[in-house]
Design an enzyme around this catalytic site. Sequence first.
Site, PDB file in Angstrom:
ATOM      1  N   SER A 126       0.608  -1.202   0.198  1.00 52.51           N
ATOM      2  CA  SER A 126       0.245  -0.063   0.078  1.00 52.51           C
ATOM      3  C   SER A 126       0.889   1.268  -0.052  1.00 52.51           C
ATOM      4  O   SER A 126       1.866   1.311  -0.797  1.00 52.51           O
ATOM      5  CB  SER A 126      -1.050  -0.171   1.188  1.00 52.51           C
ATOM      6  OG  SER A 126      -1.927   1.012   0.996  1.00 52.51           O
ATOM      7  N   ASP A 167      -4.585  -4.338   5.562  1.00 54.35           N
ATOM      8  CA  ASP A 167      -5.042  -5.365   4.614  1.00 54.35           C
ATOM      9  C   ASP A 167      -3.840  -6.261   4.297  1.00 54.35           C
ATOM     10  O   ASP A 167      -2.646  -5.688   4.220  1.00 54.35           O
ATOM     11  CB  ASP A 167      -5.217  -4.499   3.391  1.00 54.35           C
ATOM     12  CG  ASP A 167      -5.967  -5.455   2.276  1.00 54.35           C
ATOM     13  OD1 ASP A 167      -6.574  -6.368   2.556  1.00 54.35           O
ATOM     14  OD2 ASP A 167      -5.524  -4.986   1.209  1.00 54.35           O
ATOM     15  N   HIS A 210      -2.530  -0.782  -3.587  1.00 58.18           N
ATOM     16  CA  HIS A 210      -3.875   0.020  -3.317  1.00 58.18           C
ATOM     17  C   HIS A 210      -3.605   1.223  -4.053  1.00 58.18           C
ATOM     18  O   HIS A 210      -2.543   2.021  -3.935  1.00 58.18           O
ATOM     19  CB  HIS A 210      -3.824   0.433  -1.890  1.00 58.18           C
ATOM     20  CG  HIS A 210      -4.241  -0.769  -1.119  1.00 58.18           C
ATOM     21  ND1 HIS A 210      -3.648  -0.782   0.505  1.00 58.18           N
ATOM     22  CD2 HIS A 210      -4.743  -2.041  -1.283  1.00 58.18           C
ATOM     23  CE1 HIS A 210      -4.269  -1.887   0.947  1.00 58.18           C
ATOM     24  NE2 HIS A 210      -4.863  -2.701  -0.125  1.00 58.18           N
TER      25      HIS A 210
END
Length: 339
Positions: A12, A131, A39
Amino acid sequence: MPGHDIIVVGASAGGVETLIKLVNDLPADLPASVFVVLHIPAQNPSLLPQILNRSGQLKAVHPRNGEAIQRGCIYVAPPDRHLLVEQGHVHLLRGPKENRLRPAIDPLFRSAAIAYGPKVVGVVLTGSLDDGTAGLLAIKRLGGVAIVQDPGEALYPSMPLSALEHVAVDYRLPVSAIGPLIVNLTREPMDKEGDHFVPEDMEIEMRMAEMDISTLDGNMKVGTPSAFSCPECGGVLWEIRDGNLERFRCRVGHAYSIESMMAAQSEGVEEALWAALKTLEESVNLSRRLEDKARKRGQDWLAQRFREKSQDAEQRAEAIQSVLFKDKTLPMVDMGAHE
């Protein structure tokens, strides 16, 4: 016997630079396929395949739905699509968001674990929140290998730290050591291979991510009912426990970790406060206008009522402002001059 030939990577914030370093260490003859989720906002184009093509020897692409999996290729999740791994091919879909994200790391990791079991290597890199933790746990449950970037060198250590807290990670390494380890894992014979048992709860979650109608209509349970509602759709959330990892999923498939749930609730509160502030500002201005008109008509009693209403709305607005603008350097909203 072949080695681990399904490599799934999640990153991310700070992920582009880290992925460039990782890909640079992977040789052109890598006997494995690599799948990457980074992401990115849904409305933004992704240039990650072009960046990775310039950085390493493997070919990087945004795959087509149903595209056959080939060794020596990096498959990058496109914007606003989950990237899933199935036997022999990839699957792209605009399924329910997980951890408020699409693409999300957990669906990729979970799908790879279900499809290929112990052949999978999962890698969690730099990023905010958590995540990838549930997906990495799924990989370990089905016999795969878990690798986490050393949080001490990660630009954003939250994702690696969460994985280390909840998963029995096999390797905690700086990114400079992860590439060579992946190469070794792909070329060394595996200790175990063959069919692997997939728990029912994991299969149900995977079918939800794939938006399987029979699963959604059947209201199949994936946990126990919680007292919370889904921030995305308002439905009841089911509480799921994987070891010491607690997370939530609603009946249509939206999924949340504890941290992403808290972030979603905070955003919901802030949005509601801004909407209330806007309504109160309009109420103040309207009441003041009606007060002026009433005074011009000589209706002082009515003008006083509108003045009281504007003062009440202004007090409520100031209370909301005090919550929204905790940073004293931010300007207060101007209610407008009294006409």
